[in-house]
Every structure is written in C-alpha cells, then in structure tokens.
Motif scaffolding. Structure first.
Motif, PDB file in Angstrom:
ATOM      1  N   ARG A   1       7.815  22.915 -29.255  1.00  0.00           N
ATOM      2  CA  ARG A   1       7.781  22.317 -27.911  1.00  0.00           C
ATOM      3  C   ARG A   1       9.133  21.763 -27.496  1.00  0.00           C
ATOM      4  O   ARG A   1       9.454  21.723 -26.326  1.00  0.00           O
ATOM      5  CB  ARG A   1       6.724  21.217 -27.851  1.00  0.00           C
ATOM      6  CG  ARG A   1       5.341  21.768 -27.795  1.00  0.00           C
ATOM      7  CD  ARG A   1       4.329  20.676 -27.458  1.00  0.00           C
ATOM      8  NE  ARG A   1       3.050  21.070 -27.971  1.00  0.00           N
ATOM      9  CZ  ARG A   1       2.422  20.483 -28.979  1.00  0.00           C
ATOM     10  NH1 ARG A   1       2.939  19.442 -29.573  1.00  0.00           N
ATOM     11  NH2 ARG A   1       1.270  20.925 -29.391  1.00  0.00           N
TER      12      ARG A   1
ATOM     13  N   ARG B   1       5.922  33.458 -19.980  1.00  0.00           N
ATOM     14  CA  ARG B   1       6.312  32.430 -20.947  1.00  0.00           C
ATOM     15  C   ARG B   1       7.495  32.948 -21.776  1.00  0.00           C
ATOM     16  O   ARG B   1       8.412  32.201 -22.109  1.00  0.00           O
ATOM     17  CB  ARG B   1       5.128  32.111 -21.856  1.00  0.00           C
ATOM     18  CG  ARG B   1       5.259  30.851 -22.647  1.00  0.00           C
ATOM     19  CD  ARG B   1       4.011  30.550 -23.474  1.00  0.00           C
ATOM     20  NE  ARG B   1       2.776  30.850 -22.791  1.00  0.00           N
ATOM     21  CZ  ARG B   1       1.673  31.285 -23.397  1.00  0.00           C
ATOM     22  NH1 ARG B   1       1.645  31.457 -24.707  1.00  0.00           N
ATOM     23  NH2 ARG B   1       0.586  31.531 -22.709  1.00  0.00           N
TER      24      ARG B   1
ATOM     25  N   ASN C   1       4.490  19.916 -14.017  1.00  0.00           N
ATOM     26  CA  ASN C   1       4.957  18.940 -15.016  1.00  0.00           C
ATOM     27  C   ASN C   1       6.460  18.974 -15.232  1.00  0.00           C
ATOM     28  O   ASN C   1       7.023  18.005 -15.718  1.00  0.00           O
ATOM     29  CB  ASN C   1       4.246  19.163 -16.351  1.00  0.00           C
ATOM     30  CG  ASN C   1       2.786  18.805 -16.264  1.00  0.00           C
ATOM     31  OD1 ASN C   1       2.378  17.992 -15.457  1.00  0.00           O
ATOM     32  ND2 ASN C   1       1.986  19.454 -17.083  1.00  0.00           N
ATOM     33  N   THR C   2       7.095  20.075 -14.922  1.00  0.00           N
ATOM     34  CA  THR C   2       8.546  20.141 -15.131  1.00  0.00           C
ATOM     35  C   THR C   2       9.248  20.246 -13.781  1.00  0.00           C
ATOM     36  O   THR C   2       9.720  19.247 -13.257  1.00  0.00           O
ATOM     37  CB  THR C   2       8.928  21.314 -16.052  1.00  0.00           C
ATOM     38  OG1 THR C   2       8.329  22.503 -15.564  1.00  0.00           O
ATOM     39  CG2 THR C   2       8.488  21.073 -17.471  1.00  0.00           C
TER      40      THR C   2
ATOM     41  N   ARG D   1       9.733  26.203 -23.687  1.00  0.00           N
ATOM     42  CA  ARG D   1       8.694  25.873 -22.702  1.00  0.00           C
ATOM     43  C   ARG D   1       7.522  26.801 -22.961  1.00  0.00           C
ATOM     44  O   ARG D   1       7.669  28.013 -22.928  1.00  0.00           O
ATOM     45  CB  ARG D   1       9.209  26.083 -21.284  1.00  0.00           C
ATOM     46  CG  ARG D   1      10.164  24.986 -20.874  1.00  0.00           C
ATOM     47  CD  ARG D   1      10.410  24.960 -19.405  1.00  0.00           C
ATOM     48  NE  ARG D   1       9.185  24.944 -18.639  1.00  0.00           N
ATOM     49  CZ  ARG D   1       9.141  25.194 -17.338  1.00  0.00           C
ATOM     50  NH1 ARG D   1      10.242  25.487 -16.690  1.00  0.00           N
ATOM     51  NH2 ARG D   1       8.004  25.164 -16.690  1.00  0.00           N
ATOM     52  N   MET D   2       6.363  26.228 -23.196  1.00  0.00           N
ATOM     53  CA  MET D   2       5.187  27.021 -23.526  1.00  0.00           C
ATOM     54  C   MET D   2       4.059  26.788 -22.521  1.00  0.00           C
ATOM     55  O   MET D   2       2.900  27.033 -22.822  1.00  0.00           O
ATOM     56  CB  MET D   2       4.708  26.670 -24.946  1.00  0.00           C
ATOM     57  CG  MET D   2       5.754  26.875 -26.032  1.00  0.00           C
ATOM     58  SD  MET D   2       6.331  28.560 -26.200  1.00  0.00           S
ATOM     59  CE  MET D   2       4.997  29.291 -27.120  1.00  0.00           C
ATOM     60  N   ASP D   3       4.397  26.343 -21.312  1.00  0.00           N
ATOM     61  CA  ASP D   3       3.364  25.941 -20.366  1.00  0.00           C
ATOM     62  C   ASP D   3       2.962  27.013 -19.352  1.00  0.00           C
ATOM     63  O   ASP D   3       2.093  26.778 -18.537  1.00  0.00           O
ATOM     64  CB  ASP D   3       3.788  24.669 -19.631  1.00  0.00           C
ATOM     65  CG  ASP D   3       5.125  24.791 -18.931  1.00  0.00           C
ATOM     66  OD1 ASP D   3       5.825  25.800 -19.114  1.00  0.00           O
ATOM     67  OD2 ASP D   3       5.493  23.846 -18.205  1.00  0.00           O
ATOM     68  N   ASN D   4       3.553  28.184 -19.399  1.00  0.00           N
ATOM     69  CA  ASN D   4       3.188  29.240 -18.452  1.00  0.00           C
ATOM     70  C   ASN D   4       1.935  29.936 -18.962  1.00  0.00           C
ATOM     71  O   ASN D   4       1.867  30.334 -20.121  1.00  0.00           O
ATOM     72  CB  ASN D   4       4.346  30.236 -18.307  1.00  0.00           C
ATOM     73  CG  ASN D   4       4.227  31.085 -17.066  1.00  0.00           C
ATOM     74  OD1 ASN D   4       3.174  31.650 -16.789  1.00  0.00           O
ATOM     75  ND2 ASN D   4       5.309  31.180 -16.313  1.00  0.00           N
ATOM     76  N   GLU D   5       0.949  30.106 -18.085  1.00  0.00           N
ATOM     77  CA  GLU D   5      -0.313  30.715 -18.508  1.00  0.00           C
ATOM     78  C   GLU D   5      -0.205  32.218 -18.748  1.00  0.00           C
ATOM     79  O   GLU D   5      -1.049  32.815 -19.396  1.00  0.00           O
ATOM     80  CB  GLU D   5      -1.433  30.423 -17.505  1.00  0.00           C
ATOM     81  CG  GLU D   5      -1.191  30.905 -16.098  1.00  0.00           C
ATOM     82  CD  GLU D   5      -0.383  29.951 -15.210  1.00  0.00           C
ATOM     83  OE1 GLU D   5      -0.142  30.325 -14.059  1.00  0.00           O
ATOM     84  OE2 GLU D   5       0.008  28.867 -15.660  1.00  0.00           O
TER      85      GLU D   5
ATOM     86  N   CYS E   1       7.012  26.708 -11.076  1.00  0.00           N
ATOM     87  CA  CYS E   1       6.396  27.320 -12.259  1.00  0.00           C
ATOM     88  C   CYS E   1       5.473  26.330 -12.957  1.00  0.00           C
ATOM     89  O   CYS E   1       4.454  26.710 -13.505  1.00  0.00           O
ATOM     90  CB  CYS E   1       7.469  27.850 -13.213  1.00  0.00           C
ATOM     91  SG  CYS E   1       8.627  26.605 -13.817  1.00  0.00           S
ATOM     92  N   SER E   2       5.828  25.066 -12.905  1.00  0.00           N
ATOM     93  CA  SER E   2       5.015  24.024 -13.525  1.00  0.00           C
ATOM     94  C   SER E   2       5.209  22.717 -12.766  1.00  0.00           C
ATOM     95  O   SER E   2       6.338  22.303 -12.519  1.00  0.00           O
ATOM     96  CB  SER E   2       5.435  23.835 -14.981  1.00  0.00           C
ATOM     97  OG  SER E   2       4.830  22.677 -15.519  1.00  0.00           O
TER      98      SER E   2
ATOM     99  N   THR F   1       3.148  31.764 -30.357  1.00  0.00           N
ATOM    100  CA  THR F   1       2.246  32.469 -29.445  1.00  0.00           C
ATOM    101  C   THR F   1       1.170  33.255 -30.183  1.00  0.00           C
ATOM    102  O   THR F   1       0.398  33.978 -29.564  1.00  0.00           O
ATOM    103  CB  THR F   1       3.031  33.434 -28.530  1.00  0.00           C
ATOM    104  OG1 THR F   1       3.660  34.424 -29.335  1.00  0.00           O
ATOM    105  CG2 THR F   1       4.051  32.700 -27.696  1.00  0.00           C
TER     106      THR F   1
END
Length: 184
Positions: free
Chosen positions: A6, A19, A170-171, A10-14, A167-168, A49
C-alpha cells in the motif's frame, strides 16, 4: 495485502488493468513517478493482485511495462474519443493470447492458476485480457482520465450520472477539494 504494498502502489482502482496502469503516477506532472523500478517491484505488485509469481526477469519487467503503457494509451485514446494505435492493440492482443492462466474458485474467492513454465507471461495475459474486457466492452464509453492535478489515471466511471471526475475520491478528489478549501 501488506502495508509495504500500500505504501508503494495505489491499489484502489476497481479495474485490474487500470490499477496496473497506476504503477506510474503523476503522468501529466513534471516528473512521472515509475513504481515498477525493478523486477522485485513487479513481483510485489503481481502478488498483491493475486497473480503470484516466484521470480521476474528483467525481460519480464520490460514486457510488463510495454503492456502497461499500451493499456494506458488505448484507454486514454478511448477516453478522448479517439481511435487507439494499431501497434498498441497488437501488443494487447498478443499478450492476452500468450497467457495460459486458468481462472479458479478457491475458498469462495476468484483467483488464477499460472503455469510453472511461464508465470509472468500468464500474469500479463490476465492483465491484457482484463484490459480487453473493459476497453472493448459495453462500458467503454465510461472510460475516463482522472482530472486530478498531475494524475490522468484511467478509471471506469460507474456513477449513475456518468459525471465522475477523479480516479479516486480518497486521493485525487480529496486533493482537489482540499486545495479549493485552502484557496478560499
């Protein structure tokens, strides 16, 4: 997923393929940040992943970066309403065809079985196949580039009104909203 992963990625893309493209950040900034700096970094990302490989060669890393950039250019072309370059499409299709991974359901979760002889090619084949599914699927009109400062990351806008900009949240979304509040 470990804290190390983490911190680096960045691992938050669905979307798995998108990602993967996020292993470069600040694409439109002065200095893009490459996160796949060596074979060990690619191995770490693949493991996070669920595409566990034991070893990645420098050639495997080069192939992965080539695939990543082809996915990014195709996605950006689609987001801009343009036609992707044939060379990028060939890279995507060739990589997908070279993989021999098998989907598997284990312990109630979807995963992948990679061959022992070509695990990196198999993992890249999974990424290419995921990209083909998104880039050529019914939601291709919802592919966008992030409007966050310096980002331009790819994402699939699944909002009802199709008006998502980042894209997110949160970011990139938080960065934009924070800069607006400090500017006021």
């Amino acid at each position: 997923m470990t804290e190390d992963v983490r911190r680096v990625f960045r691992m938050d893309n669905e979307v798995l393929a998108f990602r993967f493209t996020a292993t470069v950040s600040n694409r439109t900034g002065r200095t893009p940040r490459e996160r796949l700096t060596d074979p060990a970094q690619l191995r770490m990302w693949l493991g996070a992943t669920g595409l566990d490989v034991t070893e990645v060669s420098p050639t495997g890393l080069k192939d992965a970066v080539g695939l990543r950039e082809a996915i990014y250019r195709i996605g950006s072309a689609i987001a801009a309403g343009e036609k992707p370059k044939p060379k990028d499409v060939r890279t995507l299709n060739t990589t997908a065809a070279a993989g021999h991974a098998k989907a598997a359901l284990e312990h109630g979760r979807a995963g992948w079985h990679l061959t022992e002889t070509t695990p990196v090619s198999d993992a890249l084949g999974v990424l290419a196949t995921d990209a083909i599914r998104i880039l050529g699927g019914p939601d291709r009109g919802r592919i966008k580039n992030c409007e966050g400062p310096g980002c331009a990351g790819l994402f699939l806008d699944t909002s009802r009104a199709a008006n998502r900009r980042w894209c997110s949240m949160n970011t990139c979304g938080n960065k934009v909203k924070k800069s607006r509040s400090t500017a006021s």
